[in-house]
Design an enzyme around this catalytic site. Structure first.
Site, PDB file in Angstrom:
ATOM      1  N   GLU A   1      37.042  46.548  38.931  1.00 24.77           N
ATOM      2  CA  GLU A   1      35.629  46.589  38.570  1.00 24.77           C
ATOM      3  C   GLU A   1      35.041  48.199  38.568  1.00 24.77           C
ATOM      4  O   GLU A   1      34.168  48.324  37.737  1.00 24.77           O
ATOM      5  CB  GLU A   1      34.659  45.890  39.618  1.00 24.77           C
ATOM      6  CG  GLU A   1      34.976  44.397  39.465  1.00 24.77           C
ATOM      7  CD  GLU A   1      36.183  43.875  40.282  1.00 24.77           C
ATOM      8  OE1 GLU A   1      36.485  42.428  40.553  1.00 24.77           O
ATOM      9  OE2 GLU A   1      36.844  44.840  40.987  1.00 24.77           O
TER      10      GLU A   1
ATOM     11  N   LYS B   1      24.626  31.393  40.656  1.00 27.74           N
ATOM     12  CA  LYS B   1      25.391  30.736  39.886  1.00 27.74           C
ATOM     13  C   LYS B   1      24.465  29.513  39.486  1.00 27.74           C
ATOM     14  O   LYS B   1      24.591  29.175  38.319  1.00 27.74           O
ATOM     15  CB  LYS B   1      26.702  30.352  40.548  1.00 27.74           C
ATOM     16  CG  LYS B   1      27.810  29.590  39.655  1.00 27.74           C
ATOM     17  CD  LYS B   1      28.992  29.403  40.462  1.00 27.74           C
ATOM     18  CE  LYS B   1      29.847  28.855  39.797  1.00 27.74           C
ATOM     19  NZ  LYS B   1      31.470  28.874  40.427  1.00 27.74           N
TER      20      LYS B   1
END
Length: 590
Positions: free
Chosen positions: A59, A171
């Protein structure tokens, strides 16, 4: 499409799909990212998408690639990570982008809203962590606001002084379906217009000053034409910060190249002698001023006597007075401000001042001592690379890591075009170079991207060689391999009585490593083979890595901590031999 149709256009889509469609609306064509459970509802939208998704090998590499993309192109870089460690791994790129004013939008997956704050698996308080290192950090609360928030994120990242924005995407919100219309898109506030009275005051100072100088930062990146016109019309020498190199052609006779701690001695001397310092899109960073109470003595005196001073152009008014108190402050976009200033200034010739600056360039050039026994130094290699890429200079983009090789690249490459130097300035992030080069090559497939890295910086992100070969990016990677963290090693010698701790490297064989990925690679260790190695490197068709086995050296000029900008150690004035290395007092550079 009327307003009612626009309002209902996204009805029936999931939050993840709306994120994707909003990215398309905002002009995105590339996203750098890494997968994870929490970002799957968004990641899934890239299957069959017109947007290109580039998976870096961590990342952090994704974040630096987005920075390289943004800095080399002027567009907003985009990164997508998962929750928890996916988010924490981009803190460094976000802070790097904040310090170097890089427009970036970071999207992070997040656990469902019901699990936020419960220490759920891969959950962290993302917004709290990123708030200090972004212009704006926000967690989306409902599917209705997704499109509005994404549009606002891009506006904030690119407007005013650019910088990073973080949007956290729970989410459950990403899997929710929009029923009906969403929150309207935000209205954009008006931009700051430069004040004509301030510009008239600047024109007056330029007309009476005897020794003016333009001190240019990356805020002037889009104002190259206006800057050249102003410099030539008023016969004013120009020096630049690290990120602004190339905004003003360094082959121009009025160019004094980069100033600062490891910048041109002639630029530093000129700043100290100048009676009018006009800072355009720069912020008086400590690396460019030296100790403040001895900075710009002639300009400060001229300010008191009403015949000069310090002028500060900046798009962010909060910058005024943060480091120095300007004689005149001009708020607004630098290009617009210069366009308004140009009709007000009087054409002038300053033969004595220009000749003084030319003399300084002649008397205090960048220089180094070649090593014995046909060994090579970093400066020598970079000088050869500068010559080797001369015919391709207009299409060359150079990315660097952090350390001696970074500063020596600034010194021994001549910069002629904006956005041709991609480096970590404010934060000084080692490992920045390779992923940033990847981002720059993705953004500019038609250009030649050269990575000049040190072995220490390269070691931190060399896993991104996998990204290079996966996408067949023709990046030219030059590793200056001296087996040390040499810049810090030098500080240990000078400031800590030569006590060396943890600055020697145990490196892999970089040639075999690159070849294991299927990348062409070779090494170079002598002056005799340097010309042929550089020629081979320059003419390579695909990705290529050259391991230059260089002799460690000190980077000079150097303004030591606590010293004035014109109190420098010049090339040849000190060595690192144990018997002759000077002992310095005070704190080592940070």
């Amino acid at each position: 499409m009327d307003d009612d149709e626009e309002d209902l256009r996204y009805s029936g889509l999931t939050g993840g799909k709306i994120v994707h469609e909003s990215l398309v609306e905002c002009g995105v064509n590339v996203v750098f990212g890494y997968s994870g459970g929490a970002n799957l509802p968004v990641l899934d939208q890239f299957h069959g998408s017109p947007l290109r998704f580039v998976m870096n090998r961590s990342e952090q590499c994704c974040g630096h690639a987005a920075e390289g993309y943004a800095r080399s192109s002027g567009r907003v870089g985009v990164v997508l990570t998962t929750s928890g460690p996916g988010l924490t791994n981009i803190i460094t790129p976000l802070q790097d982008a904040r310090g170097d004013s890089t427009p970036m939008v970071a999207l992070s997956g997040q656990v469902p809203t019901s699990a936020v704050g419960t220490d759920a698996f891969q959950e962290c308080l993302a917004v709290d962590l990123t708030r200090p290192c972004t212009k704006w950090s926000y967690q989306v609360k409902s599917v209705e606001e997704v499109r509005s928030v994404i549009h606002e994120a891009f506006h904030v990242a690119a407007s005013g002084k650019p910088g990073p924005v973080h949007i956290d995407l729970p989410k459950d919100v990403m899997t929710s379906v929009l029923r009906g219309s969403g929150v309207p898109l935000p209205l954009k506030p008006p931009e700051i217009t430069p004040d004509a009275r301030d510009l008239a005051a600047v024109a007056r100072l330029l007309s009476i000053a005897k020794k003016p100088i333009l001190y240019v930062g990356q805020g002037a990146m889009a104002a190259g034409h206006e800057l050249l016109t102003l410099a030539e019309k008023c016969d004013v020498p120009v020096t630049t910060t690290l990120h602004a190199m190339g905004v003003f052609d360094e082959y121009h006779p009025l160019s004094l190249h980069m100033l600062g701690m490891h910048g041109a001695a002639y630029a530093n001397y000129a700043i100290q002698e100048s009676d009018l310092i006009v800072a355009i899109g720069s912020r008086f960073d400590d690396r460019t001023t030296g100790v403040l109470n001895r900075y710009a003595p002639e300009a400060k005196l001229a300010h008191e006597e009403g015949r000069g001073g310090l002028v500060h152009f900046d798009i962010e008014p909060s910058q005024f007075g943060r480091v120095i108190n300007p004689t005149v402050a001009v708020a607004g976009d630098c290009r617009e401000a210069l366009q308004m200033l140009l009709p007000l200034v009087v054409p002038q010739q300053r033969p004595e001042w220009v000749e003084r600056c030319v003399g300084l360039k002649r008397d205090y050039p960048f220089a180094y001592t070649k090593p014995p026994h046909s060994q090579i130094k970093t400066q020598q290699v970079i000088e050869a690379l500068n010559h080797g890429f001369d015919s391709q200079r207009q299409s060359l983009v150079v990315s660097t890591g952090v350390g001696n090789h970074q500063m020596m690249s600034c010194q021994f490459i001549r910069w002629t075009t904006p956005r041709s130097i991609i480096t970590s300035g404010s934060l000084g992030t080692m490992g920045f170079g390779l992923p940033a080069a990847i981002g720059a090559q993705v953004a500019n497939p038609e250009k030649i991207v050269l990575l000049v890295d040190g072995d220490s910086s390269f070691n931190m992100t060399l896993n991104d060689l996998g990204t290079v070969i996966e996408h067949q990016l023709p990046i030219k990677m030059a590793v200056m391999n001296d087996g040390r963290q040499q810049m810090v090693h030098v500080w240990q010698k000078l400031f800590f009585d030569g006590r060396i701790v943890a600055t020697d490297n145990v490196n892999p064989d970089f040639v075999k490593l690159a070849q294991s990925y299927g990348i062409e690679a070779f090494s170079c260790a002598t002056a005799e083979e340097l010309p042929s190695c550089v020629e081979k490197f320059v003419n390579a068709k695909g990705p290529v890595l050259a391991d230059f086995r260089v002799v460690p050296d000190i980077c000079l000029p150097m303004v030591a901590p606590g010293k004035a900008l014109d109190q420098m150690f010049l090339p040849g004035s000190i060595t690192l031999e144990d018997s002759t290395a000077p002992k310095m007092e005070g704190m080592a550079p940070s």
